[in-house]
Design a protein around this motif. Structure first.
Motif, mmCIF file in Angstrom:
data_model
loop_
_atom_site.group_PDB
_atom_site.id
_atom_site.type_symbol
_atom_site.label_atom_id
_atom_site.label_comp_id
_atom_site.label_asym_id
_atom_site.label_seq_id
_atom_site.Cartn_x
_atom_site.Cartn_y
_atom_site.Cartn_z
ATOM 1 N N ASN A 170 0.860 -1.151 0.134
ATOM 2 C CA ASN A 170 -0.045 0.153 -0.031
ATOM 3 C C ASN A 170 0.774 1.105 0.075
ATOM 4 O OD1 ASN A 170 -2.076 -1.579 -0.312
ATOM 5 N ND2 ASN A 170 -2.922 -1.497 1.845
ATOM 6 N N SER A 207 -2.990 2.702 9.998
ATOM 7 C CA SER A 207 -3.290 3.983 9.418
ATOM 8 C C SER A 207 -2.853 5.049 10.396
ATOM 9 C CB SER A 207 -4.907 3.972 8.971
ATOM 10 O OG SER A 207 -5.690 3.918 10.189
ATOM 11 N N CYS A 285 -7.674 -0.117 7.660
ATOM 12 C CA CYS A 285 -7.220 0.907 8.870
ATOM 13 C C CYS A 285 -6.101 0.314 9.676
ATOM 14 C CB CYS A 285 -8.659 1.154 9.901
ATOM 15 S SG CYS A 285 -9.340 -0.508 10.351
ATOM 16 N N ASN A 323 -6.390 -1.601 -3.135
ATOM 17 C CA ASN A 323 -5.780 -0.292 -2.551
ATOM 18 C C ASN A 323 -4.673 0.329 -3.431
ATOM 19 O OD1 ASN A 323 -7.787 -0.126 -0.555
ATOM 20 N ND2 ASN A 323 -6.621 -1.589 0.864
ATOM 21 N N LEU A 328 -6.080 3.110 3.386
ATOM 22 C CA LEU A 328 -6.008 4.094 4.521
ATOM 23 C C LEU A 328 -4.609 4.093 5.028
ATOM 24 C CD1 LEU A 328 -8.985 3.217 4.032
ATOM 25 C CD2 LEU A 328 -9.262 3.179 6.391
ATOM 26 N N LYS A 329 -3.719 2.883 4.761
ATOM 27 C CA LYS A 329 -2.307 2.954 5.425
ATOM 28 C C LYS A 329 -1.518 3.815 5.067
ATOM 29 C CE LYS A 329 0.304 2.179 7.359
ATOM 30 N NZ LYS A 329 1.743 3.132 7.111
ATOM 31 N N HIS A 333 -6.271 8.828 6.693
ATOM 32 C CA HIS A 333 -7.455 8.074 7.228
ATOM 33 C C HIS A 333 -8.000 9.026 7.801
ATOM 34 C CE1 HIS A 333 -10.854 5.677 8.398
ATOM 35 N NE2 HIS A 333 -10.143 4.898 9.199
ATOM 36 N N THR A 338 -13.103 9.188 4.531
ATOM 37 C CA THR A 338 -12.407 7.890 4.014
ATOM 38 C C THR A 338 -13.406 7.258 2.887
ATOM 39 O OG1 THR A 338 -10.843 7.408 5.445
ATOM 40 C CG2 THR A 338 -11.863 5.527 4.336
#
Ligand code: COA
Length: 387
Positions: A170, A207, A285, A323, A328-329, A333, A338
């Motif tokens: 990610n 996140s 998350c 992703n 979100l990482k 976030h 989101t």
């Protein structure tokens, strides 16, 4: 019934200093209006996602405020469903347009989190857990998801290296995404050697705290035709479900039935199966959350998604890229923004104007999975190329 996405907007996620959530939402909404080629007077209803305005800004009643900042006088309601707030706002907009009562819905959300300390933010976020049976025992969200990860390892195997591959993937996806909070690549050693947040999670399994906003304009097909709009992407299926709030009240800590039900409903409305999906934005998350999402949505059997990133199946060149925004990482976030940001990123990925679109040039079907709490709320939307 398919609901075209006429325009999307999103602020960069990250630290925005003195900018308030209302200012951030105005920025995202303005971009969505420009993208769609319509204005605030065209909007019939607003659904605005926000979770922790009272904690971070002493601001409740933010539905009308968000509309006002976007220059809209139409009815506006705040939607609060923890980290799934703006996913739920999108779904309300879809259903209002489908009802025929609304031609244009402005949906999205905003959150301001970095103006308070990590400790204050952690306490604010914990309000999405069960006050009686979890918060009083000291549970936090890194704590709750770390329990789920430990239990997953116990039941199905896997370990920190498998989760690390998700964080590495990610972060890599976000390197060229100017809207992402962290545009830097990391490797497995960075993840494994990072400070522990809550075992088995280190810093890169989590996140971050973020500020940001997202917006989308959903229109009826009649409105699009009358106004000469030609939206390339539409929402063709939407599903939402809930679960018991407290982890201890659930039958299992390693499955997320709310996501299963939301996914089934969204897929059924769109008339698709998991194997029809070309690209996915899921609610990572914490690294384990990506694993649970992929299993709940039917892409993997239970206990099998843990090695998906490590095996390259969900990387940018894998069978199912997951992703591509950075998730979100790495994208960040800002919780109330989101779900709407997933819609913005997925729309661009499918339209071909996202920095990672080339990797999914033939993609026709994308899904977004937005979860609240330990997946006590979940909203899944199916997006398809329609022109
Ligand atoms: N991933 C990568 N880097 C991160 C990061 C993350 N999640 N969080 C912070 N950083 C970086 C910062 O950019 C900063 O780097 P710098 O020193 O180069 O500027 C450094 O780590 C320290 O940042 P800081 O904000 O002081 O970290 P912190 O220790 O106070 O907080 C967490 C880190 C992980 C505890 C915090 O971000 C957190 O609680 N995250 C979870 C949020 C959450 O629960 N959301 C709801 C999900 S349901």
């Amino acid at each position: 019934m398919s609901v075209p996405i006429a325009g999307v907007g999103m602020t960069p996620f990250g630290k925005h200093g003195e900018l308030t959530a209302r200012q951030l939402f105005a920025e995202a909404a303005l971009e969505a209006f420009e993208d769609a080629g319509i204005g605030p007077n065209d909007v019939d209803e607003v659904f605005y996602g926000n979770f922790m305005g009272e904690f971070a800004e002493q601001q409740g009643h933010s539905g009308p405020l968000a509309a006002d900042m976007a220059g809209v006088t139409a009815p506006s309601t705040r939607i609060e469903s923890a980290c799934a707030s703006s996913g739920a706002a999108v779904r309300f907009g879809v259903n209002r347009v489908r009802s025929g009562e609304v031609d244009v819905a402005l949906v999205g959300g905003a959150e301001r989190m970095t103006n308070i300390s990590t400790a204050e933010g952690t306490a604010a976020l914990a309000a999405a857990a069960d006050a009686l049976w979890e918060i009083k025992q000291g549970i936090t969200f890194p704590g709750a998801y770390s329990l789920m990860a430990q239990r997953y390892f116990h039941e199905h195997g896997g370990g920190r290296e498998d989760l690390a591959a998700i964080a590495v993937k990610n972060h890599q996806n976000a390197v060229e995404n100017d809207l992402a909070q962290f545009q830097r690549a990391i490797d497995v050693d960075d993840v494994l050697e990072a400070p522990t947040v809550c075992s088995p999670f280190g810093l890169y399994d989590c996140s971050p705290m973020s500020d940001g906003a997202s917006a989308a304009l959903l229109v009826s097909e009649e409105f699009a035709e009358e106004h000469g709009l030609d939206p390339e992407v539409a929402i063709t299926g939407t599903g939402q479900s809930s679960d018991r709030l407290a982890l201890a009240d659930r039958v299992s800590m390693t499955s997320t039935p709310a996501a299963e039900r939301a996914g089934e409903a969204a897929f059924s409305e769109a008339g698709i199966e998991p194997e029809d999906v070309d690209v996915a934005e899921v609610h990572d998350c914490f690294t384990i959350a990506e694993v649970l999402a992929l299993e709940a949505l039917g892409f993997y059997e239970q206990g099998e998604a843990i090695s998906a990133a490590r095996n390259g199946e969900t990387t940018i060149d894998g069978d199912l890229p997951v992703n591509l925004s950075g998730g979100l990482k790495a994208k960040g976030h800002p919780v109330g923004a989101t779900g709407g940001a997933q819609i913005s990123e997925m729309t661009k990925l499918l339209r071909g104007d996202h920095v990672n679109s080339d990797a999914v040039a033939d993609a026709e079907v994308g899904i977004t999975h937005n979860a609240g709490g330990t997946v006590a709320s979940c909203v899944v939307n199916v997006l398809e190329v329609v022109s």
